[in-house]
Write an enzyme that holds these catalytic residues in place. Structure first.
Site, short mmCIF file in Angstrom:
data_model
loop_
_atom_site.label_atom_id
_atom_site.label_comp_id
_atom_site.label_asym_id
_atom_site.label_seq_id
_atom_site.Cartn_x
_atom_site.Cartn_y
_atom_site.Cartn_z
N HIS B 281 37.92 38.53 40.03
CA HIS B 281 39.23 38.67 39.39
C HIS B 281 40.30 38.99 40.45
O HIS B 281 41.32 38.30 40.56
CB HIS B 281 39.15 39.80 38.35
N GLU B 282 40.03 40.01 41.25
CA GLU B 282 41.02 40.40 42.26
C GLU B 282 41.16 39.31 43.33
O GLU B 282 42.22 39.15 43.93
CB GLU B 282 40.64 41.74 42.89
N HIS B 285 43.89 37.06 42.28
CA HIS B 285 45.20 37.62 42.67
C HIS B 285 45.45 37.40 44.16
O HIS B 285 46.56 37.06 44.59
CB HIS B 285 45.23 39.12 42.37
N GLU B 311 48.05 36.92 36.47
CA GLU B 311 46.82 37.09 35.70
C GLU B 311 46.17 35.72 35.42
O GLU B 311 44.94 35.62 35.31
CB GLU B 311 47.14 37.81 34.38
#
Lengths: 517, 517
Positions: B281-282, B285, B311
Site C-alpha cells: 500500500h505504502e 504512495h 489513495e
C-alpha cells in the site's frame, strides 16, 4: 495513509520564563529558540544524510541543507535580534547574563561577515572538497594546490573581517576554541614536544615483543556493535532512552537536543579497535552533550564549550578509561565472550598491551596516545606558516614530509598518505587541528583533578565510572557554553591548561608498558 | 570528531530557470523553494520521530516541530510572496501557469486563517488527541465528547474563514481533495451504497468454506520484511536508490523529495497480511511521489494531486494488483520459500482466497474491499450531520452503532471498537475520510483505463507491471499538483469519477470467489 498535506500551521513556540527577566529578554529567547530549532533540523538532515538517506537523494538534500543554513543565518543576524541584544536586561540570573554575553559575541561575529563572502566561501569550499577527493585518490597534490591557496586566502580574509590583535590565526581558532590564541597554543605545544619527543625516542629504542596480530583477528561486525554498545551503555552511561548508535563512513556524534543524541561508528571485521574505540570516543562527546543543563535548552549555550573541551571528554572515555589496565581487567571476560576468536590465548594484560601499541606512523586518525600530538603540532606549524606567507602551498608537501621525519622518523611514500590525508583544509577548517591536542591534554588534567577525590579514584581504579560522571557533569558538562573553556579548566582543575598532566600520564603508562623505568 | 559548530552559513539556494520568466517569477520560485525545503526538514523530523528517535527526545522534538511549522507558515504568508504572486507573469510555460494558479490558491487559503485561530486549533487538537487516547483506552466516550465538540466547532469556524457556497463541508474536504464538494461525494456514495449493499448481502448469504487459519500461521518478522520489500522492489518498482523501508507503530509514506522516499510498515508474526499489504500500500504512495516530474521539484506542485488520487495508487498496488489471482499465481513459489510454515498444504488459489476474505466487521483499517467503503460512508454521513447540527456529539455513539447495524449487520460491543476507533477527528481531520473511498473508486477506474491498452492488459494478467507503471507516470504521477484531481481523472479515464468501475470490479471478483453468478 500517506502524510497529510498540512495547510494549517502550528503556532510559534513560546518560551516561558519564571525569572524576573524583561520582555526584551523573553522575546530574544523566543527568537533564539527558533534559530536553535532550525539548527536542530539542519543537524538532523546532516545525520540522516550520513546514516539513513537513500543515495539518489543526495542532490536535493544538498539544496535543502543550504536553504536551512541560509535561513538560520538570516534569522540570527536579523536586525531585530541585534536590537534586542542591545536592549535586553539580564536581571540577576547568571545563566541569562551568560546567554547575553555569548549571544552578543556570536551575533557580532556573524554580522561581521558579508553575505557575499559567505557565498564565495561556500562555493570555494565545495569546489575544494571535490578537488581534494580527486587529488587524494590520484595522489595529485598539484591539482589541489590552487584550491588550497584559495582556502588560505579566504581564511586570511575571514580573519581580517573578524579582526585580531596579534595573529590572524587567533581569529580562526576562536571559532572552535573561544578565547584561545596562537601564542598560547605555541607555548603549550613547544613544551609538549620538548617533553614527549625524548619519551617517544626511548619507546622506539626499547623495542617491542608484543604480538599485535590479535588486533586483526576476525570479530564479526554485529558482535562488535553489540559489545561496543553494551560497554558504552553499562560502563560509560550512554542511556538508550536518549541516544542511538548507527553506522557511517566516518564516526561522529551529533545531537538535536540534550535528550536526542546520535552516535555513529564504522566496522572493520579484521581491526576491531576501529569500531570499539570509535564508539567509546563518540560516547564521550555524547555524555557531554547530555550533561548540559536542561535550563540552557534551545539556546546558543546548550552545547559543549569548545571543540577542545569536547575532545577532552571523548578522549577520556576512549583512551584514559577504555585503554586503561583496570578497564581490560574488568571487561576481559565479557570481551572474550563477545569475541572468542580474538580472545583465544589472550588475557587482560595482553589485550591491554595490544590496544596501547606505540608506533610512529603516517596517518593521524590511527595514531596512538604518544605520537598523535606530533601529527597535530606538524599541522599547526604548517597552518601558521601558510597564513604568514612564509610557506607557499607549492612547498607544502616537502615541508610536511620534512617534519614527519623530524617528529616521527617516517617519510610518506606519497602525498595521499601525507599532506592530502585529512579533509579539514579542503573544507576551510583552518585553526581546527590544535583542538584535538588541547583536548588530549585537558582530558588527563581533568581526570587527575577528579581523582583527587579518593572515592572517584578508587572507583576508576576498579573501572567504575558513576562518581566520575557525576563530577564531570558538575564541573564541566552542565555549563554548556555559559562558561569559557579557560574558566571551566581553571575552576575544575585549579590551574590553566598545560602539558604537565599529560606528559606525566604518558611517562607513567608507557614507561610501565615498555619497561623504561 | 563531534559536529563542528558552524558559524559560517551556506548561501541561500537559488533557482535557475531556463524559461523566459520574469524576475518576479524567479524570485517567487526562490522563496517557494525555501518553504519547500523547510517543509522537507519538518517532514524529516516527523519521520525520524516515528521510526528512529530515542523516546526521551519527544518533548523537545515537539517544540522543534512547532517552530518549523510556524516558520514555514510565516515565510509562505509573508507579504513579499503575496506581492510576487500578484505581479508575477507566467510566460508560455504550462508548469509556470499551474504554479501560479495553485500557489495563489494555497496562499489565499493560508492567509484567510488568523494566527490566533491557528494557535487555538493547535492547542485544542493537541488536547483532543490526548483525551482521545485515554478515552479509547478506557472506553469512555463521555470524557472525549467535549473535545470532539470543540473540534467540530473549530471545523465550522475554519469553513467560515475559508468561505463556501453550499455546505461548510466543501471548505473542509477541499484541503484534502481540491475541488471536491459534499454534494458530489453524496451522489457517488449513494450510488455505491445502493449497488454494493445487495452484493455484500449475497456474499454473506453465500457462506464461506475457506480455511482462514492460514493467515495466522507464524511468519517471522524479518522474513516478512524481506519478502514484502522484495516484491515492492522487483514487482512494483520501488527502487532502493531513492527509498527505504522502516518499522513504525502505524504504517505511512512520507518523502522529502521525489528521490528521498520513506515507507514504513508494522509486523505481526501471526498475521502476515498486515505487513505485506501495508508495505505494498505504502509502495503505491511512494511510486506516485517518485513519479512526479523533476521540473516541479521544491515547489508547491511537487506532490500528489490529492489524498484521493494518492489513495488510488496505494490501493491499486495493495488490492488490485497485490490481492489479484495472477499476482498469487506468479509469486506463490517465492512466498512459499519465504514462509514455508504458512504455505504448507496451500497453493496460489487458496492463498488468493484467504487474503480476499469478505467479512462485515467492526474496524475500518482491517476491512476488506467490499465492506471498507461502508465504514467510510458511515463516517461521512455522521460528519455532515455533526456539522449541520442535526446530530449532537452526545448522540453520536448511538448513531454510529445504528449505522453499523444498518450497513454491516454488526453492533460494536463498546465505543473503543466503535466511534472511538479512529485518530482522525481527535486531530481535527474532518472531511478527510471520504478520500479513502474516492481513492478506492479511482483505483479501479484508472486500472480499467490503462488496460484498454492490450499490452498493459496482457502484462497485468501475467502480474507484470512495467508498462502499467509507465502509463501511471504518464497519466497521473508526472503532473503532481499541476492538474486537479478531476482534470487527471477525466484525461486519464475519459470520464468523471464514478462508482461504476468499482462496482463491476467487486461483482466480478467476489462473484467468482463466492460463486454468486
Amino acid at each position: 495513509m500517506t502524510s497529510v498535506p498540512d495547510h494549517t500551521p502550528a503556532p510559534d513556540s513560546t518560551s516561558v520564563s519564571d525569572h524576573g527577566t524583561t520582555n526584551d529578554l523573553n522575546e530574544l529567547k523566543r527568537l533564539l529558540n527558533q534559530v536553535s530549532d532550525l539548527n536542530a533540523a539542519a543537524a538532523l538532515m546532516s545525520w540522516d544524510q550520513e546514516t539513513q538517506m537513500p543515495p539518489e537523494a543526495a542532490r536535493v538534500r544538498g539544496l535543502q541543507m543550504a536553504t536551512l543554513a541560509g535561513l538560520s543565518h538570516e534569522l540570527f543576524t536579523a536586525p531585530q535580534i541585534g536590537t534586542l541584544l542591545e536592549n535586553a536586561e539580564p536581571g540577576p540570573d547568571e545563566t541569562d547574563v551568560a546567554l547575553l554575553t555569548v549571544t552578543r559575541r556570536d551575533h557580532a561575529k556573524a554580522t561581521r561577515i558579508p553575505t557575499e563572502f559567505v557565498e564565495e566561501n561556500a562555493r570555494a569550499s565545495s569546489e575544494a572538497h571535490h578537488a581534494w577527493i580527486a587529488a587524494r585518490e590520484n595522489n595529485d597534490f598539484v591539482s589541489f594546490a590552487p584550491h588550497l591557496e584559495k582556502m588560505i586566502d579566504l581564511a586570511r580574509r575571514y580573519a581580517d573581517h573578524q579582526g585580531f590583535d596579534d595573529h590572524p590565526y587567533d581569529a580562526l581558532i576562536d571559532d572552535y576554541e573561544p578565547g584561545m590564541k596562537a601564542a598560547q597554543v605555541r607555548g603549550i605545544f613547544a613544551d609538549l614536544r620538548d617533553r614527549t619527543l625524548p619519551l617517544l625516542r626511548r619507546i622506539v629504542a626499547a623495542g617491542d615483543a608484543t604480538d599485535y596480530s590479535v588486533l586483526s583477528r576476525r570479530f564479526p561486525a554485529t558482535a562488535q556493535r553489540e559489545f561496543g554498545l553494551k560497554i558504552a551503555q553499562e560502563a560509560f552511561g550512554l542511556l538508550p532512552g536518549f541516544s542511538r548508535l548507527d553506522e557511517s563512513a566516518h564516526p561522529f556524534q551529533t545531537n538535536f537536543s540534550r535528550d536526542d543524541i546520535r552516535v555513529t561508528t564504522r566496522f572493520d571485521e579484521h581491526y576491531f579497535p576501529m569500531s570499539l574505540f570509535g564508539t567509546w570516543h563518540e560516547t564521550g562527546h555524547a555524555m557531554y552533550e547530555h550533561g548540559v543543563a536542561a535550563r540552557l535548552e534551545r539556546t546558543p549555550l546548550s552545547r559543549g564549550a569548545s571543540l577542545g573541551v569536547h575532545e577532552s571528554q571523548s578522549r577520556m572515555f576512549e583512551n584514559l578509561l577504555g585503554r586503561s589496565r583496570p578497564f581490560w581487567q574488568r571487561h576481559f571476560a565479557a570481551f572474550a565472550q563477545a569475541a572468542p576468536e580474538v580472545a583465544r590465548g589472550q588475557d587482560a594484560e595482553s589485550l591491554y598491551r595490544a590496544v596501547n601499541r606505540v608506533r610512529p606512523d603516517l596517518i593521524r586518525v590511527e595514531a596512538d596516545e604518544v605520537t598523535y600530538n606530533f601529527h597535530i603540532m606538524l599541522r599547526f606549524e604548517l597552518e601558521l606558516a601558510l597564513l604568514e606567507g612564509t610557506l607557499s602551498v607549492a612547498d607544502l608537501p616537502e615541508a610536511w614530509n620534512a617534519r614527519m621525519v623530524e617528529f616521527l622518523g617516517v617519510t610518506p611514500p606519497d602525498d595521499a598518505q601525507g599532506v592530502l590525508q585529512d579533509i579539514h583544509w579542503s573544507s576551510g577548517l583552518i585553526g581546527y587541528f590544535p583542538t584535538y591536542t588541547l583536548g588530549n591534554l585537558l582530558s588527563v588534567q581533568l581526570l587527575e583533578a577528579a581523582k583527587r577525590d579518593p572515592d572517584i579514584a578508587a572507583e576508576v581504579d576498579r573501572a567504575e565510572y558513576g562518581k566520575l560522571r557525576e563530577w564531570l557533569v558538575q564541573n564541566v558538562h552542565q555549563y554548556g557554553r555559559s562558561r569559557t573553556p579557560s574558566e571551566i579548566t581553571q575552576a575544575a582543575t585549579g590551574g590553566p591548561l598545560s602539558a604537565d598532566a599529560y606528559v606525566k600520564y604518558l611517562e607513567d603508562k608507557y614507561g610501565d608498558i615498555y619497561g623504561l623505568s
